[in-house]
Design a protein around this motif. Structure first.
Motif, PDB file in Angstrom:
ATOM      1  N   LEU A 137      18.451  17.418  52.158  1.00 22.04           N
ATOM      2  CA  LEU A 137      17.330  17.619  52.921  1.00 22.04           C
ATOM      3  C   LEU A 137      16.111  16.674  52.494  1.00 22.04           C
ATOM      4  CD1 LEU A 137      17.618  21.486  53.210  1.00 22.04           C
ATOM      5  CD2 LEU A 137      18.057  19.463  55.010  1.00 22.04           C
ATOM      6  N   GLN A 138      15.895  16.558  51.199  1.00 25.01           N
ATOM      7  CA  GLN A 138      14.889  15.577  50.757  1.00 25.01           C
ATOM      8  C   GLN A 138      15.153  14.328  51.324  1.00 25.01           C
ATOM      9  OE1 GLN A 138      12.241  16.174  48.864  1.00 25.01           O
ATOM     10  NE2 GLN A 138      12.817  18.359  48.526  1.00 25.01           N
ATOM     11  N   HIS A 139      16.344  13.725  51.366  1.00 23.19           N
ATOM     12  CA  HIS A 139      16.621  12.480  52.234  1.00 23.19           C
ATOM     13  C   HIS A 139      16.360  12.329  53.577  1.00 23.19           C
ATOM     14  CE1 HIS A 139      20.110  10.043  54.038  1.00 23.19           C
ATOM     15  NE2 HIS A 139      19.487   9.131  53.358  1.00 23.19           N
ATOM     16  N   GLU A 140      16.601  13.617  54.134  1.00 27.00           N
ATOM     17  CA  GLU A 140      16.269  13.848  55.518  1.00 27.00           C
ATOM     18  C   GLU A 140      14.707  13.620  55.863  1.00 27.00           C
ATOM     19  OE1 GLU A 140      17.750  15.400  59.578  1.00 27.00           O
ATOM     20  OE2 GLU A 140      18.841  15.201  58.181  1.00 27.00           O
ATOM     21  N   GLN A 141      13.839  14.189  54.863  1.00 31.18           N
ATOM     22  CA  GLN A 141      12.539  14.167  55.068  1.00 31.18           C
ATOM     23  C   GLN A 141      11.965  12.765  54.848  1.00 31.18           C
ATOM     24  OE1 GLN A 141      11.497  17.600  52.287  1.00 31.18           O
ATOM     25  NE2 GLN A 141      10.524  18.176  54.314  1.00 31.18           N
ATOM     26  N   GLY A 195      10.931  19.752  35.453  1.00 40.17           N
ATOM     27  CA  GLY A 195      12.344  20.658  35.537  1.00 40.17           C
ATOM     28  C   GLY A 195      12.262  21.778  36.283  1.00 40.17           C
ATOM     29  N   GLU A 196      11.165  22.073  37.070  1.00 44.39           N
ATOM     30  CA  GLU A 196      11.082  23.287  37.933  1.00 44.39           C
ATOM     31  C   GLU A 196      11.038  22.911  39.428  1.00 44.39           C
ATOM     32  OE1 GLU A 196       7.398  24.688  36.678  1.00 44.39           O
ATOM     33  OE2 GLU A 196       7.927  25.322  34.517  1.00 44.39           O
ATOM     34  N   GLY A 197      11.957  23.184  39.948  1.00 45.19           N
ATOM     35  CA  GLY A 197      11.996  22.793  41.358  1.00 45.19           C
ATOM     36  C   GLY A 197      12.806  21.340  41.758  1.00 45.19           C
ATOM     37  N   PHE A 198      12.639  21.022  42.816  1.00 36.79           N
ATOM     38  CA  PHE A 198      13.612  19.743  43.341  1.00 36.79           C
ATOM     39  C   PHE A 198      12.661  18.543  42.687  1.00 36.79           C
ATOM     40  CE2 PHE A 198      14.321  15.999  45.662  1.00 36.79           C
ATOM     41  CZ  PHE A 198      15.746  15.725  45.595  1.00 36.79           C
ATOM     42  N   ALA A 199      13.616  17.657  42.188  1.00 34.18           N
ATOM     43  CA  ALA A 199      12.753  16.334  41.784  1.00 34.18           C
ATOM     44  C   ALA A 199      14.091  14.903  42.062  1.00 34.18           C
ATOM     45  CB  ALA A 199      12.220  16.014  40.558  1.00 34.18           C
ATOM     46  N   PHE A 200      13.755  13.887  42.490  1.00 31.44           N
ATOM     47  CA  PHE A 200      14.799  12.853  42.326  1.00 31.44           C
ATOM     48  C   PHE A 200      14.784  12.271  40.995  1.00 31.44           C
ATOM     49  CE2 PHE A 200      13.019  12.213  46.958  1.00 31.44           C
ATOM     50  CZ  PHE A 200      14.415  12.463  47.447  1.00 31.44           C
ATOM     51  N   ASP A 201      15.765  11.892  40.762  1.00 28.27           N
ATOM     52  CA  ASP A 201      16.274  11.371  39.479  1.00 28.27           C
ATOM     53  C   ASP A 201      15.064  10.475  38.826  1.00 28.27           C
ATOM     54  OD1 ASP A 201      16.678   9.184  41.021  1.00 28.27           O
ATOM     55  OD2 ASP A 201      18.787   9.034  40.207  1.00 28.27           O
ATOM     56  N   PRO A 205      12.805  11.241  32.851  1.00 27.43           N
ATOM     57  CA  PRO A 205      12.348  12.554  32.333  1.00 27.43           C
ATOM     58  C   PRO A 205      10.994  12.466  32.142  1.00 27.43           C
ATOM     59  CG  PRO A 205      13.055  10.680  30.625  1.00 27.43           C
ATOM     60  CD  PRO A 205      13.449  10.153  31.949  1.00 27.43           C
ATOM     61  N   ARG A 206      10.412  13.709  32.018  1.00 26.77           N
ATOM     62  CA  ARG A 206       8.884  13.993  31.533  1.00 26.77           C
ATOM     63  C   ARG A 206       8.826  13.054  30.171  1.00 26.77           C
ATOM     64  NH1 ARG A 206       4.786  16.412  33.795  1.00 26.77           N
ATOM     65  NH2 ARG A 206       3.177  17.362  32.494  1.00 26.77           N
ATOM     66  N   HIS A 207       7.461  12.631  30.095  1.00 22.15           N
ATOM     67  CA  HIS A 207       7.430  11.800  29.011  1.00 22.15           C
ATOM     68  C   HIS A 207       6.071  11.608  28.621  1.00 22.15           C
ATOM     69  CE1 HIS A 207       7.050   8.798  32.264  1.00 22.15           C
ATOM     70  NE2 HIS A 207       6.570   8.324  31.483  1.00 22.15           N
ATOM     71  N   ARG A 208       5.696  11.267  27.400  1.00 21.76           N
ATOM     72  CA  ARG A 208       4.415  10.989  27.007  1.00 21.76           C
ATOM     73  C   ARG A 208       3.916   9.547  27.254  1.00 21.76           C
ATOM     74  NH1 ARG A 208       3.853  12.921  21.040  1.00 21.76           N
ATOM     75  NH2 ARG A 208       6.012  11.717  20.788  1.00 21.76           N
ATOM     76  N   THR A 209       2.617   9.278  27.654  1.00 19.59           N
ATOM     77  CA  THR A 209       2.096   8.066  27.947  1.00 19.59           C
ATOM     78  C   THR A 209       0.716   7.923  27.472  1.00 19.59           C
ATOM     79  OG1 THR A 209       1.747   6.390  29.304  1.00 19.59           O
ATOM     80  CG2 THR A 209       1.349   8.440  30.100  1.00 19.59           C
ATOM     81  N   ARG A 392       4.885  15.681  45.885  1.00 22.95           N
ATOM     82  CA  ARG A 392       4.392  16.370  45.023  1.00 22.95           C
ATOM     83  C   ARG A 392       3.826  15.232  43.897  1.00 22.95           C
ATOM     84  NH1 ARG A 392       9.628  16.547  46.124  1.00 22.95           N
ATOM     85  NH2 ARG A 392      11.023  14.931  45.129  1.00 22.95           N
ATOM     86  N   ALA A 393       3.122  15.918  42.799  1.00 25.11           N
ATOM     87  CA  ALA A 393       2.335  14.999  42.003  1.00 25.11           C
ATOM     88  C   ALA A 393       3.244  14.072  41.351  1.00 25.11           C
ATOM     89  CB  ALA A 393       1.663  15.636  40.921  1.00 25.11           C
ATOM     90  N   THR A 394       4.620  14.097  41.226  1.00 29.72           N
ATOM     91  CA  THR A 394       5.377  13.178  40.298  1.00 29.72           C
ATOM     92  C   THR A 394       6.281  12.527  41.342  1.00 29.72           C
ATOM     93  OG1 THR A 394       7.261  14.826  40.311  1.00 29.72           O
ATOM     94  CG2 THR A 394       5.856  15.054  38.597  1.00 29.72           C
ATOM     95  N   TYR A 395       5.901  12.582  42.654  1.00 32.79           N
ATOM     96  CA  TYR A 395       6.957  11.806  43.448  1.00 32.79           C
ATOM     97  C   TYR A 395       6.818  10.358  43.459  1.00 32.79           C
ATOM     98  CZ  TYR A 395       9.241  10.926  47.909  1.00 32.79           C
ATOM     99  OH  TYR A 395       9.953  10.592  48.982  1.00 32.79           O
ATOM    100  N   ARG A 396       7.597   9.585  43.281  1.00 29.58           N
ATOM    101  CA  ARG A 396       7.500   7.956  43.257  1.00 29.58           C
ATOM    102  C   ARG A 396       8.063   7.163  44.315  1.00 29.58           C
ATOM    103  NH1 ARG A 396      10.172   5.862  38.099  1.00 29.58           N
ATOM    104  NH2 ARG A 396       8.248   4.545  37.909  1.00 29.58           N
TER     105      ARG A 396
END
Length: 416
Positions: A137-141, A195-201, A205-209, A392-396
């Motif tokens: 469905l994310q792919h469909e969107q 790690g909460e809800g959907f995300a693409f690979d 991972p969540r990381h520090r910068t 979402r905020a993390t979407y790339r």
């Protein structure tokens, strides 16, 4: 089945029907001829989008059922996009030559896939199935957005430049607020999916910068500001451009953003040709154009870490696909950062590469994102063609630097 699994299945089944129907609604009013068009190799016919998104469910969801039999095995070749590990595919630049199967056959294919996925969800106790359907469905969107950007390019190529839909009016007094810079966070920050809800690979991972002292513009760059760049020779001054950008400009003959008319007073939109609104965000820019403008403005493009740090915790509100305007609009009155979501994707200064510790999805789905981590640049924030519950905020998002047919603009950044 557990109660939790039953609940998850019911939720994903309802969402599946809703989003599959939304794709068809975006095609309403388009003829079979419209949906057959492929105006350039980077775009795809609407009919192909309708079939490919169905193939995705057939391949990666229904394919888990040993009893499932494909609608037509030959279509696997026609509607595979780039998944080399599952078999060969028809050449992307030649998708517009696929007059067969017909649009009616493709619509029937979608119905068959919808029925089969619904039936599989009803009877299967496969714990991974809801997650795979959500990925589909994310792919469909993503393809819903591509349907809009691809048909816009196709209609623009028509000398009549017809409209896709009737315009949805913006507020009569919509004007861009004055440009200001808002200080960003500095120091060690965390970005990436929690790690909460959907995300693409590629969001993991969540990381520090480490964020250096910086500031972001409170809104997107406007048409009026871009006109000022052009008026001062922006497309004639090689010193403003990256070497590859200047070579591309020369080769392609760029003189203004993609859908602007040569009079620089009007532009082509999904509602047809209309007067250029000086207050609206400039869009349909390549990375090269965005970077040259930032250079001219004495600023730079934000990094994706700076953008995501600013967007964390901000409500997903804005001019997105759900508003059905399909055109950026001016930033309204307000303080702080505006237009973080919607209107136009924001080019960043960040190359599209894997985060530290990145691991693609296992198996063939690992081809979804990871293999494109070369020669692409990251965009953030979504556009007027992006579904609200997709961003979402993390979407790339990512595209090659010369791409212009997406709703892409820019926000300025600066060092402090």
């Amino acid at each position: 089945m557990t109660a939790g699994h039953t609940c998850a299945v019911a939720g994903i089944a309802a969402r599946f029907l809703q989003l599959r129907q939304r794709t068809l609604e975006l095609c309403a009013g388009l003829s079979a001829e419209d949906l057959q068009l492929q105006s350039m190799p980077d775009a795809s016919p609407g009919k192909w989008h309708l079939a490919h998104t169905s193939w995705f469910f057939e391949q990666f969801v229904l394919g888990r059922d040993p009893a499932y039999r494909p609608r037509d095995p030959a279509w696997h070749y026609l509607f595979n996009s780039y998944y080399q590990s599952v078999g060969p595919m028809h050449a992307r630049p030649q998708r517009g030559l696929l007059s067969r199967p017909s649009l009616d056959e493709v619509r029937d294919y979608r119905r068959r896939i919808d029925d089969a996925v619904g039936e599989l969800l009803d009877r299967s106790d496969d714990a991974e199935l809801p997650g795979l359907v959500e990925l589909g469905l994310q792919h469909e969107q993503q393809h819903q957005e591509l349907l809009l950007t691809d048909i816009k390019h196709a209609l623009w190529c028509n000398p009549l430049q017809p409209a896709y839909r009737a315009p949805v009016a913006a507020p009569a007094d919509a004007k861009a607020v004055p440009l200001q810079f808002v200080a960003g966070r500095e120091g060690i920050a965390e970005i990436g999916h929690r790690g909460e809800g959907f995300a693409f690979d590629n969001e993991t991972p969540r990381h520090r910068t480490l964020l250096q002292p910086h500031a972001l513009a409170n809104r997107l760059v406007t048409n009026a500001e871009y006109l000022a760049f052009m008026g001062e020779g922006g497309y004639r001054e090689p010193g403003l451009w990256l070497s590859d950008g200047w070579a591309t400009l020369q080769r392609e003959g760029w003189q203004h953003p993609l859908y602007w008319q040569d009079d620089l007073a009007s532009e082509f939109t999904l509602a047809g040709v209309r007067a250029l609104d000086p207050h609206e965000p400039v869009c349909h820019l390549s990375y090269y154009e965005a970077e040259a403008f930032a250079h001219w403005a004495g600023a730079r493009l934000p990094t994706e870490a700076e953008w995501e740090s600013a967007a964390q915790g901000v409500a997903i509100e804005g001019n997105l696909q759900d508003a059905q305007r399909f055109q950026p609009r001016a930033a309204g009155a307000g303080s702080g950062l505006q237009q973080l979501y919607g209107d136009a994707w924001e080019w960043t200064a960040s190359p599209y590469i894997g985060y530290p510790g990145f691991r693609p999805l296992p198996g063939s789905l690992g081809e979804y994102n990871g293999k494109f981590m070369c020669g692409q640049w990251v965009l953030r924030g979504g556009s007027c063609a992006t579904p609200r519950d997709h961003i979402r905020a993390t979407y790339r998002n990512f595209f090659p630097p010369q791409a212009r047919w997406q709703f892409a603009g820019l926000r300025l950044g600066q060092d402090r």
